[in-house]
Design a protein around this motif. Sequence first.
Motif, PDB file in Angstrom:
ATOM      1  N   TYR A  84     -26.302 -54.271  -5.863  1.00  0.00           N
ATOM      2  CA  TYR A  84     -25.622 -55.090  -4.862  1.00  0.00           C
ATOM      3  C   TYR A  84     -25.416 -56.507  -5.405  1.00  0.00           C
ATOM      4  O   TYR A  84     -25.799 -56.823  -6.537  1.00  0.00           O
ATOM      5  N   ASN A  85     -24.808 -57.363  -4.584  1.00  0.00           N
ATOM      6  CA  ASN A  85     -24.409 -58.699  -5.034  1.00  0.00           C
ATOM      7  C   ASN A  85     -25.543 -59.492  -5.667  1.00  0.00           C
ATOM      8  O   ASN A  85     -25.352 -60.198  -6.655  1.00  0.00           O
ATOM      9  N   ASP A  86     -26.759 -59.389  -5.112  1.00  0.00           N
ATOM     10  CA  ASP A  86     -27.862 -60.206  -5.626  1.00  0.00           C
ATOM     11  C   ASP A  86     -28.466 -59.659  -6.916  1.00  0.00           C
ATOM     12  O   ASP A  86     -29.412 -60.238  -7.458  1.00  0.00           O
ATOM     13  N   LEU A  94     -26.804 -59.249 -15.871  1.00  0.00           N
ATOM     14  CA  LEU A  94     -26.425 -60.085 -17.009  1.00  0.00           C
ATOM     15  C   LEU A  94     -27.440 -59.967 -18.142  1.00  0.00           C
ATOM     16  O   LEU A  94     -27.096 -60.118 -19.316  1.00  0.00           O
ATOM     17  N   ALA A  95     -28.686 -59.707 -17.783  1.00  0.00           N
ATOM     18  CA  ALA A  95     -29.744 -59.589 -18.790  1.00  0.00           C
ATOM     19  C   ALA A  95     -29.884 -58.169 -19.336  1.00  0.00           C
ATOM     20  O   ALA A  95     -30.704 -57.922 -20.232  1.00  0.00           O
ATOM     21  N   VAL A 106     -18.536 -56.449  -3.227  1.00  0.00           N
ATOM     22  CA  VAL A 106     -17.249 -56.915  -3.759  1.00  0.00           C
ATOM     23  C   VAL A 106     -17.436 -58.102  -4.698  1.00  0.00           C
ATOM     24  O   VAL A 106     -16.813 -58.172  -5.766  1.00  0.00           O
ATOM     25  N   GLU A 107     -18.305 -59.019  -4.329  1.00  0.00           N
ATOM     26  CA  GLU A 107     -18.550 -60.195  -5.170  1.00  0.00           C
ATOM     27  C   GLU A 107     -19.094 -59.785  -6.530  1.00  0.00           C
ATOM     28  O   GLU A 107     -18.654 -60.285  -7.573  1.00  0.00           O
ATOM     29  N   LEU A 108     -20.051 -58.874  -6.531  1.00  0.00           N
ATOM     30  CA  LEU A 108     -20.634 -58.408  -7.795  1.00  0.00           C
ATOM     31  C   LEU A 108     -19.581 -57.707  -8.648  1.00  0.00           C
ATOM     32  O   LEU A 108     -19.482 -57.961  -9.861  1.00  0.00           O
ATOM     33  N   LYS A 125     -17.258 -60.220 -10.266  1.00  0.00           N
ATOM     34  CA  LYS A 125     -17.909 -60.958 -11.348  1.00  0.00           C
ATOM     35  C   LYS A 125     -18.009 -60.093 -12.603  1.00  0.00           C
ATOM     36  O   LYS A 125     -17.733 -60.557 -13.715  1.00  0.00           O
ATOM     37  N   LEU A 126     -18.420 -58.837 -12.428  1.00  0.00           N
ATOM     38  CA  LEU A 126     -18.568 -57.939 -13.576  1.00  0.00           C
ATOM     39  C   LEU A 126     -17.214 -57.595 -14.187  1.00  0.00           C
ATOM     40  O   LEU A 126     -17.104 -57.429 -15.407  1.00  0.00           O
TER      41      LEU A 126
END
Length: 313
Positions: free
Chosen positions: A254-256, A262-263, A277-279, A282-283
């Motif tokens: 999920y978004n958080d 990233l790691a 949607v935000e995630l 970003k990806l």
Amino acid sequence: MKIGFVILAHESPDKLKPLLEGLLASGRNVFLHHDAGTGTDTSEIQSSLDLPSEAGNLYLADRVKVEWGEWSIVKATLNCLRKAVETQDDSDYYFLLSGSCMPVKPVKFLEESLKDEGVDYIETVNAEENRWITQGIQEERWELFHFFNWRSQQWRFDRSLKLQQKLGVKRKLPLSHVAHMGSQWWCLRRSTVEKILGLLDKHPEVERFYKRTWVPDELFFQTMVGNLIPKEEIVARPLTRYSFNSWGIPRVYYNDDYPELLAENRFFVRKVSHRAVELKNKLSRLAPMSVDEYKELLKNSEQELEVLRNDIK
């Protein structure tokens, strides 16, 4: 080094948009199979995309109705690979994804990692010597005929297996192959794909056999690679991150989860929630980045995390 992406999807165009736009914006070709059982007009997918002029091409494979556990999912994958041959695609590797996958690194970063490898990334466990299935049937998946789907016809599925066992049915894999099993998700060299397609063209009995196996997406490509490719050219390490709990339920992101992803040291992740949607956006922006842009993003992200840690203290 150039990678082509094979995607098996049933999602609506708006849910596929972040994945497709990210990969195509990297300049790489995508071969998409959209489940014929969804009723979606695939022209809607192409018209929904907003792409730069240097984007790769989206090719739509011949559609089949995909049923879990059946040959149709392998057929859908093969249709994508045959579309690549038909279009004279020049990719060096083909990377299999689902519609719920997302990149966590740039495509160019992946290509740099693969350029000197000369191996196929796929799990190929010798299923005649090892137990790969933790619960449920293993050898019965290919030794018995499968006419019914366990999900929708469980009673008939079970009765059919018991009857065949009573009659002593025990099928052998064609071409004296040794059965191999593993995860559905792989990244195969162009030369390996050509060997598999060439074998199917020369030996139609192979496809006929696998049409009556159970969950062939965990058996077919794994057996093909395990028998056609030298062991030293096969790497089981997955390039896509996926995890399941003890009940076999996949983890959903999920978004958080963005800092965690990233790691991540792999290149793709599944499953990303379609509500995140935000995630996904970003990806999606990671895929067409240069390696230097990506490293700068990681540096800035680490600095932001350090500030956050200090604030918490």
